[in-house]
Every structure is written in structure tokens, then in C-alpha cells.
Design a protein around this motif. Structure first.
Motif: not given
Length: 280
Positions: A135-148
Motif C-alpha cells: 500500500h506504500t507504493r503507487p497503485v500499479p495500473i495495467s493497461g491493455t488494448a483490445g486489438d493490435p
């Protein structure tokens, strides 16, 4: 089919969707869409008929109204609302509700039909999961796209996830099959503080939406709530040696300087955001 009312003329609308339930650790993602509804004064334009998709013995309707003459029953469902952010060329179509209990393909078909009817060609889905993240670190956010193609255009990765999925994943897949550009952001919520709310994760999701859309999102008290949440968890860890040791072990797995949030681009984005908010 969703019946709309009071839609008006929309400007290059972008859909932002989140669903309570399996996809929504600590209610972080649904809280992000609710925040957008509140700060932009969104108005409800339609809702999915819940009879086909929800088990009312699992998600029960609620009754309200102390005055017997004005008592109302609110049915669990998914609602669509429209917001017009200031200083933006795009309107937001906000989708918020419960993960359905059945007939997911029919549910997403209705949502895809609504996206087309409202003239949007971009869908952003938000989710949150429990993870081994301190909790002490920035919250990781994963971002992906639906197509290339969308991944290349927005500088994201195409989704490679394999395994169980929820309505967020099913909706994103339906967008791809309908040739709609789609992006999905997921916040990693520390599993040892899984109870809602988690304003720090909600804030991190909103900042990714803000960056993607190049849109100013009023944050109100959310940054202060995020700091207060972190202080409360600090106090929890200070009073429990096992929790404190576990947090230290998570922190030691990856140096803070190696985090994506410590990169030059991330720091530049934060500085630009600070200057923009200070100027206003």
C-alpha cells in the motif's frame, strides 16, 4: 433493447464502463465511474432491463421511503449516463452496474448495440484485482488494448491474459468483435486491505483515464482521501508485526526507483498535471 431518453447531441462520445462484483476489488473501479458521474453532473439516459440478466435472490432489490405513499423499489441493474466535461471535445457515456448473473452474451450484445446507437467508437473498461502489492507504493495500473491497431495507436500492449474472466473481459471481447476500439485499465489493490473503499486505487484509475483522453477530471477530495487511507493502513501495519513484516517483504521485491511510476515519462506527466491544476 435499451430505451434512451434525454440523450441530446453527443460530441465524439467515449464510453467508460465498470461493474461491481468479481471485477471490482475494493469497489475501486465502480467508484471511479461513480466519481465521473458526480463531478461532471451526469444524467441517466437509460438502463438495462434487469429481468433477463440478474438473479434477484443473489442481488436483491431494495426498498426505500419512510413515507408509505412514496416508497420505491430499486432493482439491481446497469445504467447508462451522459456527462459533458468542460474543456473537452468529447462527451462521456458512463456505464455502471452489477456484473450480471446470467446470459452474459445477451447482456454485452445490448451494451454493444447501445454503444453504436450513441455514436461512440471507443470503449474504456475499468477493473480492479487483489494483488501482492504494498500500500506504500503507487497503485500499479495495467493497461491493455483490445486489438493490435489500437495498442499501437495508444502506446499500449494487446491483451495476452489467459484464464478466468468476468464481465469486463467479456464486454471487451465483444467490443473487439464489433470492431470497436477498446482499452482496459486494471488497478492492483493490496490484498491485505481488500475491504472497500480504496480511494488510492480509484485515484490511480482516474489518472490513467485522464491521461488517455487528455481530459481534466476534477478530483475534489479524492487525493486527500487516498492519503488518509494510506495513513490508516500505516497505523494498521504499525500495530501488527506480521503485517508490517509482510509489507516490508513486498517493498523489497522491487526497488521504488524501478517502478514504472518513477520513469521520466511518468514524472513528466505528473508535473504537467500539477502545473495544469495549479494554473486553474
Amino acid at each position: 433493447m435499451i430505451e434512451f431518453s434525454g440523450v441530446g447531441q453527443l460530441r465524439s462520445p467515449v464510453v467508460v464502463a465498470a461493474f461491481e462484483g468479481w471485477n471490482d476489488a475494493a469497489d475501486a473501479s465502480s467508484a471511479a465511474v461513480e466519481h465521473l458521474e458526480n463531478v461532471f453532473g451526469a444524467r441517466v439516459i437509460g438502463a438495462i432491463d434487469p429481468d433477463d440478466y440478474y438473479d434477484f435472490q443473489v442481488n436483491r432489490p431494495t426498498v426505500s421511503g419512510a413515507d408509505g405513499a412514496s416508497r420505491k423499489i430499486a432493482w439491481p441493474t446497469t445504467r447508462l449516463s451522459v456527462a459533458r466535461p468542460a474543456k473537452s471535445e468529447s462527451d462521456l457515456v458512463l456505464v455502471r452496474g452489477l456484473e450480471p448473473n446470467m446470459r452474459w452474451r445477451g447482456f454485452t450484445d445490448e451494451l454493444i448495440e447501445a454503444v453504436h446507437a450513441l455514436g461512440s467508437d471507443m470503449v474504456i473498461t475499468l477493473g480492479a484485482l487483489l494483488a501482492d502489492s504494498p500500500h506504500t507504493r503507487p497503485v500499479p495500473i495495467s493497461g491493455t488494448a483490445g486489438d493490435p491497431a489500437t495498442a499501437a495507436r495508444l502506446g499500449l500492449e494487446a491483451s495476452r491474459y489467459e484464464g478466468p474472466t468476468g464481465i469486463v473481459g467479456v464486454f471487451a471481447d465483444a467490443c473487439s468483435r464489433a470492431e470497436l476500439a477498446s482499452v482496459s485499465f486494471w488497478a492492483a489493490v493490496p490484498h491485505y486491505v481488500a475491504n472497500p473503499p480504496c480511494p488510492k486505487a480509484t485515484l490511480a484509475l482516474l489518472r490513467r483515464v485522464e491521461d488517455l483522453l487528455d481530459m481534466e477530471i476534477p478530483l475534489g477530495e479524492l487525493p486527500d482521501k487516498a492519503k488518509a487511507w494510506e495513513r490508516q493502513v500505516d497505523e494498521l501495519a504499525a500495530g501488527d508485526t506480521e503485517v508490517a513484516e509482510y509489507v516490508r517483504s513486498l517493498e523489497s521485491r522491487e526497488p521504488e526507483t524501478a517502478l514504472p511510476e518513477a520513469s521520466g515519462d511518468a514524472i513528466a506527466r505528473e508535473f504537467e498535471r500539477y502545473l495544469r491544476r495549479r494554473g486553474e
